[in-house]
Design a protein around this motif. Sequence first.
Motif, PDB file in Angstrom:
ATOM      1  N   THR A 242       0.824  -1.207   0.000  1.00  0.00           N
ATOM      2  CA  THR A 242       0.000   0.000   0.000  1.00  0.00           C
ATOM      3  C   THR A 242       0.857   1.255   0.000  1.00  0.00           C
ATOM      4  OG1 THR A 242      -1.715  -1.192   1.235  1.00  0.00           O
ATOM      5  CG2 THR A 242      -1.849   1.208   1.199  1.00  0.00           C
ATOM      6  N   LEU A 243       1.926   1.253   0.795  1.00  0.00           N
ATOM      7  CA  LEU A 243       2.811   2.413   0.831  1.00  0.00           C
ATOM      8  C   LEU A 243       3.512   2.621  -0.508  1.00  0.00           C
ATOM      9  CD1 LEU A 243       4.345   2.043   4.402  1.00  0.00           C
ATOM     10  CD2 LEU A 243       2.915   3.911   3.585  1.00  0.00           C
ATOM     11  N   ILE A 244       3.891   1.536  -1.171  1.00  0.00           N
ATOM     12  CA  ILE A 244       4.520   1.663  -2.492  1.00  0.00           C
ATOM     13  C   ILE A 244       3.514   2.205  -3.498  1.00  0.00           C
ATOM     14  CG2 ILE A 244       5.442   0.311  -4.422  1.00  0.00           C
ATOM     15  CD1 ILE A 244       6.927  -1.390  -2.403  1.00  0.00           C
ATOM     16  N   ALA A 245       2.252   1.806  -3.377  1.00  0.00           N
ATOM     17  CA  ALA A 245       1.222   2.352  -4.260  1.00  0.00           C
ATOM     18  C   ALA A 245       1.055   3.855  -4.039  1.00  0.00           C
ATOM     19  CB  ALA A 245      -0.105   1.632  -4.022  1.00  0.00           C
ATOM     20  N   VAL A 246       1.085   4.279  -2.769  1.00  0.00           N
ATOM     21  CA  VAL A 246       1.004   5.712  -2.462  1.00  0.00           C
ATOM     22  C   VAL A 246       2.218   6.438  -3.030  1.00  0.00           C
ATOM     23  CG1 VAL A 246       0.978   7.408  -0.601  1.00  0.00           C
ATOM     24  CG2 VAL A 246      -0.381   5.329  -0.405  1.00  0.00           C
ATOM     25  N   LEU A 247       3.396   5.839  -2.871  1.00  0.00           N
ATOM     26  CA  LEU A 247       4.617   6.422  -3.415  1.00  0.00           C
ATOM     27  C   LEU A 247       4.534   6.577  -4.924  1.00  0.00           C
ATOM     28  CD1 LEU A 247       7.643   7.226  -3.231  1.00  0.00           C
ATOM     29  CD2 LEU A 247       8.184   4.795  -3.239  1.00  0.00           C
ATOM     30  N   ALA A 248       4.057   5.543  -5.608  1.00  0.00           N
ATOM     31  CA  ALA A 248       3.933   5.595  -7.064  1.00  0.00           C
ATOM     32  C   ALA A 248       2.921   6.647  -7.501  1.00  0.00           C
ATOM     33  CB  ALA A 248       3.534   4.213  -7.600  1.00  0.00           C
ATOM     34  N   LEU A 249       1.809   6.748  -6.781  1.00  0.00           N
ATOM     35  CA  LEU A 249       0.794   7.736  -7.128  1.00  0.00           C
ATOM     36  C   LEU A 249       1.324   9.161  -6.963  1.00  0.00           C
ATOM     37  CD1 LEU A 249      -2.149   8.431  -7.864  1.00  0.00           C
ATOM     38  CD2 LEU A 249      -2.712   8.251  -5.428  1.00  0.00           C
ATOM     39  N   ALA A 250       2.024   9.421  -5.858  1.00  0.00           N
ATOM     40  CA  ALA A 250       2.556  10.764  -5.615  1.00  0.00           C
ATOM     41  C   ALA A 250       3.621  11.127  -6.644  1.00  0.00           C
ATOM     42  CB  ALA A 250       3.123  10.848  -4.200  1.00  0.00           C
ATOM     43  N   ILE A 251       4.545  10.203  -6.900  1.00  0.00           N
ATOM     44  CA  ILE A 251       5.614  10.484  -7.860  1.00  0.00           C
ATOM     45  C   ILE A 251       5.056  10.630  -9.266  1.00  0.00           C
ATOM     46  CG2 ILE A 251       7.516   9.343  -9.064  1.00  0.00           C
ATOM     47  CD1 ILE A 251       8.451  10.766  -6.689  1.00  0.00           C
ATOM     48  N   GLY A 252       4.169   9.726  -9.654  1.00  0.00           N
ATOM     49  CA  GLY A 252       3.603   9.794 -10.996  1.00  0.00           C
ATOM     50  C   GLY A 252       2.863  11.098 -11.239  1.00  0.00           C
ATOM     51  N   THR A 253       2.120  11.570 -10.241  1.00  0.00           N
ATOM     52  CA  THR A 253       1.374  12.823 -10.390  1.00  0.00           C
ATOM     53  C   THR A 253       2.307  14.013 -10.513  1.00  0.00           C
ATOM     54  OG1 THR A 253      -0.445  11.893  -9.089  1.00  0.00           O
ATOM     55  CG2 THR A 253      -0.404  14.275  -9.368  1.00  0.00           C
ATOM     56  N   ALA A 254       3.335  14.072  -9.653  1.00  0.00           N
ATOM     57  CA  ALA A 254       4.264  15.210  -9.695  1.00  0.00           C
ATOM     58  C   ALA A 254       5.053  15.236 -10.995  1.00  0.00           C
ATOM     59  CB  ALA A 254       5.211  15.148  -8.496  1.00  0.00           C
ATOM     60  N   VAL A 255       5.573  14.084 -11.403  1.00  0.00           N
ATOM     61  CA  VAL A 255       6.381  14.021 -12.622  1.00  0.00           C
ATOM     62  C   VAL A 255       5.535  14.338 -13.843  1.00  0.00           C
ATOM     63  CG1 VAL A 255       7.670  12.445 -14.122  1.00  0.00           C
ATOM     64  CG2 VAL A 255       8.110  12.476 -11.674  1.00  0.00           C
ATOM     65  N   ALA A 256       4.303  13.885 -13.853  1.00  0.00           N
ATOM     66  CA  ALA A 256       3.436  14.127 -15.004  1.00  0.00           C
ATOM     67  C   ALA A 256       3.162  15.608 -15.199  1.00  0.00           C
ATOM     68  CB  ALA A 256       2.117  13.365 -14.835  1.00  0.00           C
ATOM     69  N   GLN A 257       3.146  16.378 -14.112  1.00  0.00           N
ATOM     70  CA  GLN A 257       2.803  17.796 -14.225  1.00  0.00           C
ATOM     71  C   GLN A 257       4.011  18.698 -14.400  1.00  0.00           C
ATOM     72  OE1 GLN A 257      -0.292  18.565 -14.555  1.00  0.00           O
ATOM     73  NE2 GLN A 257      -1.080  16.555 -14.008  1.00  0.00           N
ATOM     74  N   THR A 258       5.154  18.332 -13.842  1.00  0.00           N
ATOM     75  CA  THR A 258       6.307  19.243 -13.835  1.00  0.00           C
ATOM     76  C   THR A 258       7.555  18.655 -14.465  1.00  0.00           C
ATOM     77  OG1 THR A 258       6.977  18.494 -11.622  1.00  0.00           O
ATOM     78  CG2 THR A 258       5.467  20.363 -11.746  1.00  0.00           C
ATOM     79  N   GLY A 259       7.524  17.405 -14.930  1.00  0.00           N
ATOM     80  CA  GLY A 259       8.736  16.806 -15.458  1.00  0.00           C
ATOM     81  C   GLY A 259       9.619  16.278 -14.344  1.00  0.00           C
ATOM     82  N   LEU A 260      10.863  15.963 -14.709  1.00  0.00           N
ATOM     83  CA  LEU A 260      11.793  15.376 -13.749  1.00  0.00           C
ATOM     84  C   LEU A 260      12.506  16.471 -12.969  1.00  0.00           C
ATOM     85  CD1 LEU A 260      13.351  12.520 -15.910  1.00  0.00           C
ATOM     86  CD2 LEU A 260      11.339  12.471 -14.439  1.00  0.00           C
ATOM     87  N   ILE A 261      12.203  16.573 -11.694  1.00  0.00           N
ATOM     88  CA  ILE A 261      12.829  17.546 -10.812  1.00  0.00           C
ATOM     89  C   ILE A 261      13.620  16.776  -9.761  1.00  0.00           C
ATOM     90  CG2 ILE A 261      12.417  19.357  -9.114  1.00  0.00           C
ATOM     91  CD1 ILE A 261      10.018  20.212 -10.731  1.00  0.00           C
ATOM     92  N   ALA A 262      14.930  16.968  -9.774  1.00  0.00           N
ATOM     93  CA  ALA A 262      15.821  16.144  -8.966  1.00  0.00           C
ATOM     94  C   ALA A 262      16.037  16.739  -7.582  1.00  0.00           C
ATOM     95  CB  ALA A 262      17.168  15.990  -9.677  1.00  0.00           C
ATOM     96  N   PHE A 263      16.406  15.867  -6.660  1.00  0.00           N
ATOM     97  CA  PHE A 263      16.947  16.174  -5.333  1.00  0.00           C
ATOM     98  C   PHE A 263      15.940  16.717  -4.330  1.00  0.00           C
ATOM     99  CE2 PHE A 263      21.051  16.070  -7.550  1.00  0.00           C
ATOM    100  CZ  PHE A 263      21.755  15.275  -6.681  1.00  0.00           C
ATOM    101  N   VAL A 264      14.762  17.175  -4.756  1.00  0.00           N
ATOM    102  CA  VAL A 264      13.804  17.695  -3.777  1.00  0.00           C
ATOM    103  C   VAL A 264      13.336  16.571  -2.856  1.00  0.00           C
ATOM    104  CG1 VAL A 264      11.532  18.735  -3.473  1.00  0.00           C
ATOM    105  CG2 VAL A 264      13.070  19.608  -5.231  1.00  0.00           C
ATOM    106  N   GLY A 265      12.943  15.442  -3.442  1.00  0.00           N
ATOM    107  CA  GLY A 265      12.486  14.313  -2.641  1.00  0.00           C
ATOM    108  C   GLY A 265      13.576  13.707  -1.785  1.00  0.00           C
ATOM    109  N   LEU A 266      14.824  13.841  -2.213  1.00  0.00           N
ATOM    110  CA  LEU A 266      15.944  13.309  -1.446  1.00  0.00           C
ATOM    111  C   LEU A 266      16.380  14.252  -0.340  1.00  0.00           C
ATOM    112  CD1 LEU A 266      18.117  11.105  -1.126  1.00  0.00           C
ATOM    113  CD2 LEU A 266      19.460  12.303  -2.866  1.00  0.00           C
ATOM    114  N   ALA A 267      16.402  15.552  -0.634  1.00  0.00           N
ATOM    115  CA  ALA A 267      16.940  16.517   0.322  1.00  0.00           C
ATOM    116  C   ALA A 267      15.941  16.910   1.403  1.00  0.00           C
ATOM    117  CB  ALA A 267      17.407  17.772  -0.421  1.00  0.00           C
ATOM    118  N   ALA A 268      14.645  16.941   1.086  1.00  0.00           N
ATOM    119  CA  ALA A 268      13.656  17.423   2.052  1.00  0.00           C
ATOM    120  C   ALA A 268      13.653  16.609   3.354  1.00  0.00           C
ATOM    121  CB  ALA A 268      12.265  17.436   1.413  1.00  0.00           C
TER     122      ALA A 268
END
Length: 342
Positions: A242-268
Amino acid sequence: MSVTVFEQQRLAKLWIMILMALAAAGVLVGAGVGSTGFENVFNARHDPVAWQIVWDIRLPRTLGAWLAGALLGLSGALAQGLFRNPLADPYLLGSASGASLGVAVALALFGVSPLATHWLIRLGLTGAAFIGAAGAVLLTLLLARGVQHTLRLLLAGVIVGVVLGALSSLTMLLVPEVLQAMQAFLLGSTGYVGWSATFLMAGIWAVCMLLSWSLSRVLDGLTLGEATAASLGLRLAPLRATLIAVLALAIGTAVAQTGLIAFVGLAAPHLVRSLVKTTHNRLILLSSLMGAVLLMAADLLARWLIAPMELPVGVLTAVLGGGYLLWLMHAQNRSNSTVWKR
C-alpha cells in the motif's frame, strides 16, 4: 526522557507553522515575480491584462510548484522509510525512467506516427507520463516478485530504470523531432502548470497524505527491523504494498505535471531530520512541507535570476540539492574523523 519527547513534539509543531508561513509568503512573492515585475500585482484590480497574468499564470504556477514539491517531499520520506536508507530517492523504483519513456513515445506518436489515434491524443503528455511512471513501478514489483525483499526491490528498480532509460534514449534517437520537447520534460519546469493541474495535485496530495499518515506506524516499525516489526503484529507485505502504491501515485502525479525535478524528494527529509527528531507521522508531513517550500523557492529563483528569461527549475534544484548533499557528506565525514581522533 518524556521531557525530551515533549520538546521534540513542540519543535515539530513549530516547524510546521514556520513552513506554512514560508509557503504563504512564497505565494505572495510568486504573484509578483515574472518578466513584467511586481507592478502587475498592484495594477491587477484595474488592468484586465495584469489580472490575467497574476491569476491565470503566476498564482497557479506558484501553487503548482508548492504542491509538486509537497508530493516529492512526501515521496522521499516514504522511500527512505520503506528502504530504511536515508539516501533512498523516490525515483528508485524506476518511475522517472518510465515517465520519460511514456512522454517520448507519446511525442513520437503525436508528431510522426499514423498510430496517433484519437484516444491517444486525448490522453496527452501528462497521462502518458503518469502511465509510464506507474507502469515502471508495476514492472519493478513484478521483477522483484512482490515487496517482501527490500534488496531485491531496489535491484529491480535499478534495472528497470536503466532499461527504460535506454528505451527512452533509443526513441529520441529514432525520432529526433521529439528532442526539443523532451528536453523541457527532462529538465523540469513548472511553467505549464495551470489551475486544473493544481487542483489535481491538491487532491492527490490530500489522499496520499491521509494514507501515509494512517500507515506511518508501519514505517516506525520498519526502523526497528523487519523481524521486530513483524513481531509487533504488523502485516508487512500488504502494508508495504500500500505504501509503495502511495509512493507511485505521488511520484507519478508530480512528474506528469512538472517533469523530472531532482533532489527535492531526497533533500527534504534530510533537512527535516537535521532540524527535528520525530516519528514518521510528523516526519512525513514535515518532509512534504519542506519539499513544497524548497521547490517553490527554486521556482521563484528560476524566474527571477535572469528575468525576463528563466532557468529550468530542475537544473536549479539539481545544483542546489547536489551542493547541499555534498556539504552534508563533508560535515558527516568531519564529525566522524573527529570522533575517531578522540
